[in-house]
Design a protein around this motif. Structure first.
Motif, mmCIF file in Angstrom:
data_model
loop_
_atom_site.group_PDB
_atom_site.id
_atom_site.type_symbol
_atom_site.label_atom_id
_atom_site.label_comp_id
_atom_site.label_asym_id
_atom_site.label_seq_id
_atom_site.Cartn_x
_atom_site.Cartn_y
_atom_site.Cartn_z
ATOM 1 N N VAL A 128 0.889 -1.162 -0.060
ATOM 2 C CA VAL A 128 -0.164 0.121 -0.106
ATOM 3 C C VAL A 128 1.000 1.386 -0.172
ATOM 4 N N LEU A 129 0.395 1.746 -0.734
ATOM 5 C CA LEU A 129 1.767 3.547 -1.141
ATOM 6 C C LEU A 129 0.306 4.461 0.541
ATOM 7 N N GLU A 130 0.976 4.965 1.118
ATOM 8 C CA GLU A 130 0.935 5.873 2.299
ATOM 9 C C GLU A 130 1.409 7.122 1.977
ATOM 10 N N ILE A 131 0.815 7.953 1.739
ATOM 11 C CA ILE A 131 1.210 9.222 1.940
ATOM 12 C C ILE A 131 1.259 10.643 2.976
ATOM 13 N N LEU A 132 2.797 10.039 3.269
ATOM 14 C CA LEU A 132 2.535 11.172 4.624
ATOM 15 C C LEU A 132 1.908 12.217 4.702
ATOM 16 N N ASP A 133 1.790 13.002 5.433
ATOM 17 C CA ASP A 133 1.329 14.877 5.267
ATOM 18 C C ASP A 133 2.253 15.305 6.484
ATOM 19 N N ILE A 134 3.304 15.421 6.351
ATOM 20 C CA ILE A 134 4.584 16.648 6.853
ATOM 21 C C ILE A 134 4.412 17.569 6.663
ATOM 22 N N SER A 135 3.987 18.331 7.376
ATOM 23 C CA SER A 135 3.695 20.441 7.184
ATOM 24 C C SER A 135 4.517 20.739 8.017
ATOM 25 N N LYS A 144 9.600 1.427 2.713
ATOM 26 C CA LYS A 144 11.114 2.316 1.618
ATOM 27 C C LYS A 144 10.228 3.790 2.028
ATOM 28 N N VAL A 145 11.470 4.971 2.299
ATOM 29 C CA VAL A 145 10.460 5.853 2.409
ATOM 30 C C VAL A 145 11.092 6.424 1.337
ATOM 31 N N MET A 146 10.482 8.028 1.219
ATOM 32 C CA MET A 146 10.878 8.462 -0.100
ATOM 33 C C MET A 146 9.926 9.627 0.197
#
Lengths: 16, 97
Positions: free
Chosen positions: A9-16, B28-30
């Motif tokens: 699963v592709l997790e899009i991280l919310d980093i402000s 894996k983070v990007m």
């Protein structure tokens, strides 16, 4: 010996 | 470039450019330089990403995963294709016929 499978699963991280 | 809704196992995937990639706790983070977003691909997603370092067909990618993980071919293919569509939509993976 095979590793346990996890659904990819592709997790899009919310980093402000 | 291929529209993701037409994705086939014969299509070739490769890494998109302009991403800063790192391994963090086995995942894996990007960071995409293009859109400024941070992504976590997870463990399996990281394997997919590494395999796409050189252009590879989805079929070969799935075969590799099935041989290393406890998952059926059909199940793996469906889930990996869905994942590839997500990465392609975000511009992280390039899909070509």
């Amino acid at each position: 010996m095979k590793k346990s499978w996890k659904v990819p699963v592709l997790e899009i991280l919310d980093i402000s | 470039m291929v529209k993701t809704k037409e994705l086939l196992s014969t299509h070739i995937v490769s890494q998109g450019e302009g991403n800063i990639v790192s391994d963090m706790g086995g995942e894996k983070v990007m960071l995409s330089i293009g859109n400024g977003k941070y992504y976590n691909l997870g463990e399996i997603g990281g394997v997919v990403w590494d395999l796409a370092k050189k252009p590879i067909t989805i079929e070969k990618l799935v075969t590799h995963l099935v041989s290393h993980y406890e998952v059926e071919q059909n199940e793996c293919e469906v889930q990996v294709m869905k994942f590839i569509k997500q990465l392609n939509a975000e511009g992280l993976l390039i899909v070509e016929s």
